[in-house]
Design an enzyme around this catalytic site. Structure first.
Site, PDB file in Angstrom:
ATOM      1  N   MET A 187       0.910  -1.198  -0.025  1.00 30.55           N
ATOM      2  CA  MET A 187      -0.152  -0.071   0.111  1.00 30.55           C
ATOM      3  C   MET A 187       0.906   1.186  -0.126  1.00 30.55           C
ATOM      4  SD  MET A 187      -3.372   1.035   2.395  1.00 30.55           S
ATOM      5  CE  MET A 187      -2.094   1.296   3.926  1.00 30.55           C
ATOM      6  N   CYS A 188       0.759   1.970  -1.096  1.00 32.24           N
ATOM      7  CA  CYS A 188       1.627   3.219  -1.199  1.00 32.24           C
ATOM      8  C   CYS A 188       0.457   4.352  -1.256  1.00 32.24           C
ATOM      9  CB  CYS A 188       2.415   3.310  -2.436  1.00 32.24           C
ATOM     10  SG  CYS A 188       3.611   1.916  -2.370  1.00 32.24           S
ATOM     11  N   GLY A 189       0.876   5.710  -1.404  1.00 28.18           N
ATOM     12  CA  GLY A 189       0.160   6.932  -1.636  1.00 28.18           C
ATOM     13  C   GLY A 189       0.858   7.662  -2.864  1.00 28.18           C
ATOM     14  N   ARG A 222       0.011   5.456   4.650  1.00 26.89           N
ATOM     15  CA  ARG A 222      -0.050   4.650   3.743  1.00 26.89           C
ATOM     16  C   ARG A 222       1.404   3.906   3.187  1.00 26.89           C
ATOM     17  NH1 ARG A 222      -4.677   4.355   0.732  1.00 26.89           N
ATOM     18  NH2 ARG A 222      -3.734   3.298  -0.894  1.00 26.89           N
ATOM     19  N   ASN A 256       0.879   2.845  -7.329  1.00 29.59           N
ATOM     20  CA  ASN A 256       0.393   2.113  -6.093  1.00 29.59           C
ATOM     21  C   ASN A 256      -0.367   0.754  -6.622  1.00 29.59           C
ATOM     22  OD1 ASN A 256      -0.652   1.253  -3.698  1.00 29.59           O
ATOM     23  ND2 ASN A 256      -2.553   2.664  -3.892  1.00 29.59           N
TER      24      ASN A 256
END
Length: 286
Positions: A1-3, A32, A177
């Site tokens: 999970m990235c932003g 995130r 993402n």
């Protein structure tokens, strides 16, 4: 999970806000992805070639500058934290950037070519957004648009070079993402075409794929449509060029993205709450 986040201005008088606005957009996304932060920003244009270099270890920057002067004319060389920003005169001696990157890696393996182009500047670092912006004095960066990323590493190491944004061509960068489930197949196909990868991050393949499609004569829109047909996974990513930011999502729209649009700006972020930090935010806008 990235932003991921991006912003593009419709009015030049707002360009002075880019650094601060991009920080406001991406800072909430650190929940995130706390591992690293990076941005690709499009600032003042030059008719020559702008190159950003970063070193992972101590290096003699005077020797690096001399090396570049042996390749072409260096108009300007500015110090930026643990790197340098070079303006190169390539009017009389065009550069093959693929070969240059390979020769640079041989001569100075600790030096990384972070970005190239007439407008694009990429900054990325392990740690927080605040740390990145302070280190490179980015709060007052002036430009027309930019994209940003906060990373939670899931499939490759945590270091500056595996962080986003990724680039594969002048004035082109992406933030991503999600996961590319057929990454190894895609990488193998691109490698057979002579493309050299610098990391084992699946997101790098997106940048190389887009570059390859553009070299075949496809428009950016068609290149992205081709990409949708050729990759599998759950993903949302932003692609930035000299005058555009494109948002791409997989057909199930599994990874979040929210768009905020006014007559002055278009902003995109993984979460709605990012927009609350923008000056003059109007909840009644699109």
């Amino acid at each position: 999970m990235c932003g991921i986040a991006g912003i593009i201005y419709r009015k030049p008088e707002l360009y002075k806000n880019l650094g601060n606005d991009l920080l406001r957009l991406i800072q909430p996304l650190e929940t995130r992805g706390p591992d690293s932060c990076g941005i690709g920003v499009y600032g003042s244009a030059t008719q020559q070639l702008k190159i950003l270099l970063f070193a992972a270890a101590d290096v003699s920057w005077e020797e690096v500058k001399q090396w570049w002067e042996n390749q072409t004319k260096v108009i300007k060389c500015d110090a930026i934290a643990n790197g340098r920003r070079l303006i190169l005169d390539i009017t009389e001696k065009p550069l093959d950037l693929t070969q240059i990157k390979q020769r640079l890696a041989t001569a100075f393996p600790q030096v990384h070519l972070m970005s190239t182009g007439q407008l694009l500047e990429i900054y990325k670092e392990v740690g927080t957004a605040e740390n990145l912006f302070q280190k490179y004095q980015l709060n007052n960066f002036t430009g027309s648009h930019g994209i940003g990323h906060t990373r939670m590493a899931t499939e490759s190491v945590v270091d500056t070079y595996h962080s986003h944004p990724f680039t594969a061509a002048p004035d082109l960068c992406i933030v991503h993402n999600g996961q590319i489930s057929n990454y190894y197949k895609l990488r193998f196909t691109l490698a057979k075409k002579g493309i050299v990868f610098e990391t084992d991050n699946d997101s790098e393949a997106i940048a190389h794929y887009i570059r390859y499609q553009l070299l075949q004569g496809f428009s950016l829109e068609q290149a992205l449509q081709n990409l949708l047909n050729d990759i599998d996974g759950t993903y949302t990513f932003l692609v930035a060029t000299t005058d555009k930011i494109a948002l791409v999502r997989d057909k199930f729209a599994a990874k979040p993205a929210v768009i905020y649009e006014t007559p002055e700006i278009v902003a995109i972020a993984s979460e709605y709450r990012c927009f609350l930090n923008l000056p003059h935010y109007n909840p009644d806008a699109k």
